[in-house]
Design an enzyme around this catalytic site. Structure first.
Site, short mmCIF file in Angstrom:
data_model
loop_
_atom_site.label_atom_id
_atom_site.label_comp_id
_atom_site.label_asym_id
_atom_site.label_seq_id
_atom_site.Cartn_x
_atom_site.Cartn_y
_atom_site.Cartn_z
N ARG A 111 0.86 -1.17 0.00
CA ARG A 111 0.00 0.00 0.00
C ARG A 111 0.90 1.23 0.00
NH1 ARG A 111 -2.07 -3.55 3.97
NH2 ARG A 111 -4.17 -4.36 3.49
N LYS B 239 -1.97 -1.74 7.51
CA LYS B 239 -3.40 -1.53 7.75
C LYS B 239 -3.89 -2.51 8.81
CE LYS B 239 -7.80 -1.09 5.30
NZ LYS B 239 -8.48 -1.18 3.98
N HIS C 254 -2.59 1.82 -6.12
CA HIS C 254 -3.25 0.60 -5.64
C HIS C 254 -3.46 -0.40 -6.76
CE1 HIS C 254 -4.62 -0.84 -1.78
NE2 HIS C 254 -5.66 -1.41 -2.34
N ARG D 265 -0.70 -2.89 -6.60
CA ARG D 265 -0.91 -3.92 -5.57
C ARG D 265 -1.87 -4.99 -6.09
NH1 ARG D 265 -1.23 -5.04 0.11
NH2 ARG D 265 -3.33 -5.52 0.83
N HIS E 257 -4.11 -9.54 4.36
CA HIS E 257 -5.57 -9.59 4.49
C HIS E 257 -5.97 -10.40 5.72
CE1 HIS E 257 -6.28 -8.86 -0.10
NE2 HIS E 257 -6.03 -7.76 0.56
N TYR F 12 -9.44 -11.78 -6.34
CA TYR F 12 -8.49 -11.81 -7.46
C TYR F 12 -8.71 -13.00 -8.39
CZ TYR F 12 -6.21 -8.17 -4.80
OH TYR F 12 -5.97 -6.99 -4.12
#
Length: 370
Positions: free
Chosen positions: A227, A252, A317, A320, A343, A352
């Site tokens: 990120r 995050k 982004h 990523r 995640h 994805y």
């Protein structure tokens, strides 16, 4: 003197005045203080609600601070039923409440980005209610705000969710308030597929960058699926060249993780280090030991995309997303991709599978069996 360019624009069905200027931190801080000024996160522009009195108000406010160029601003005739409501300034009492709320969030170790988002959301809510005393706010006020501000202005569901989160958290920490945050229904989340660049497009973008520092930043984001804030927070001590590992600290969700560094990437980073000699952060700005600017980083990619003639509105982004998709296409297990991206849930990573051209192209059409 610094210059602000004012132009006509629309937010949803409401006319607004765009405030344009080259990035300048001090000027940005001044613009933020103008009453009713808002930041459009999608279009990356500052704006205020349009009214005939706005120009005189802005001239008075920015006098001695910045020169206003409103030569392109035209008068807008607004039907009476479409006149936008200009929100009043925040009262001293409610401003103090928000300050206490900020202090509580910092004590709970909320990120500065979350604090800023919640603070601005609560401020808009209070101003919409004309600084109504907290003890008088009721459930009907929430419903009115949702219908007459969020929905009336055609704001996105993600924007609406920000207000839901902020309002629920704020009132959960106040006592004696006649309000039930549970009546705020969250909007149905839009199912949007991630934007992905092909490997060829990523290569064209990287090849178009001649500055070793810029190439290293963009290359590292793609090579490790970072990120933007994660890249800017990297310090020299977070890199272990012998083990070929990069340590991402407090990403995050306050999560640490480790990602591998390829030999090709390490070679690029070594060349960059010899040329730039950063002191603290891997990528530093004009001031030694200070972080590189987030907006400047986005501009680096924007220029590279244009130079590479990649006809897509790529953002940082996107790199990523591309990293995750290309890993999947190479056969990497989804569980490992989840770990590399940081995640919490595998369901987040599974998106994805919907954009992997390899998986989709392997599907055989029943038409071929006819």
């Amino acid at each position: 003197m610094r210059k602000l360019v004012l132009k006509n624009d629309w937010i949803g069905k409401n006319p607004v005045i765009r405030i344009e200027f080259p990035y300048d931190f001090q000027l940005k801080e001044i613009v933020k203080q103008f009453p009713g000024c808002n930041w459009d996160t999608k279009r990356k522009v500052w704006w205020v609600a349009y009214s005939d009195e706005r120009i005189s108000e802005m001239i008075q406010f920015f006098k001695g601070k910045a020169w206003l160029d409103y030569s392109e601003l035209k008068k807008v005739e607004i039907p009476q039923d479409k006149v936008s409501v200009v929100l009043p300034n925040l009262s001293a009492v409610n401003s103090k409440e928000i300050q206490l709320f900020e202090q509580w969030m910092r004590n709970k170790r909320y990120s500065e980005n979350s604090i800023k988002t919640y603070r601005e959301a609560i401020s808009v809510f209070f101003r919409f209610l004309d600084n109504k005393p907290l003890e008088e706010i009721e459930n009907s006020d929430l419903e009115k705000f949702n219908s007459e501000y969020i929905l009336a202005n055609s704001y996105s569901s993600s924007y609406q969710n920000q207000f839901v989160n902020a309002i629920k958290l704020f009132f959960a920490n106040r006592k004696g308030i006649k309000i039930n945050p549970d009546i705020i229904y969250r909007p149905k989340k839009e199912k949007v597929l991630p934007n992905v660049l092909s490997k060829e497009e990523v290569k064209k973008i990287l090849d178009s960058i001649t500055n070793i520092k810029h190439k290293s930043m963009i290359g590292l984001i793609y090579a490790c699926g970072l990120r933007r804030t994660e890249l800017l927070n990297i310090q020299l001590k977070h890199i272990d060249p012998n083990r070929k590992l990069l340590f991402i600290q407090q990403g995050k969700g306050k999560k640490d993780r480790v990602v591998p560094l390829s030999d090709k990437l390490l070679e690029l980073l070594r060349s960059y280090y010899k040329a730039e000699r950063p002191i603290v952060y891997l990528f530093e700005g004009e001031k030694v030991g200070a972080q590189y600017s987030a907006s400047s980083l986005q501009q680096v990619l924007k220029y590279a995309v244009k130079k590479a003639r990649v006809n897509k509105p790529a953002t940082l982004h996107w790199l990523r997303h591309s990293y995750a998709t290309h890993l999947l296409e190479n056969g990497t297990d989804l569980r490992y991709i989840q770990e590399l991206l940081g995640h919490n849930s595998s369901r987040t990573t599974e998106i994805y599978t919907h954009v992997s051209k390899k998986k989709i192209s392997e599907i055989r059409s029943p038409f071929d069996d006819l």
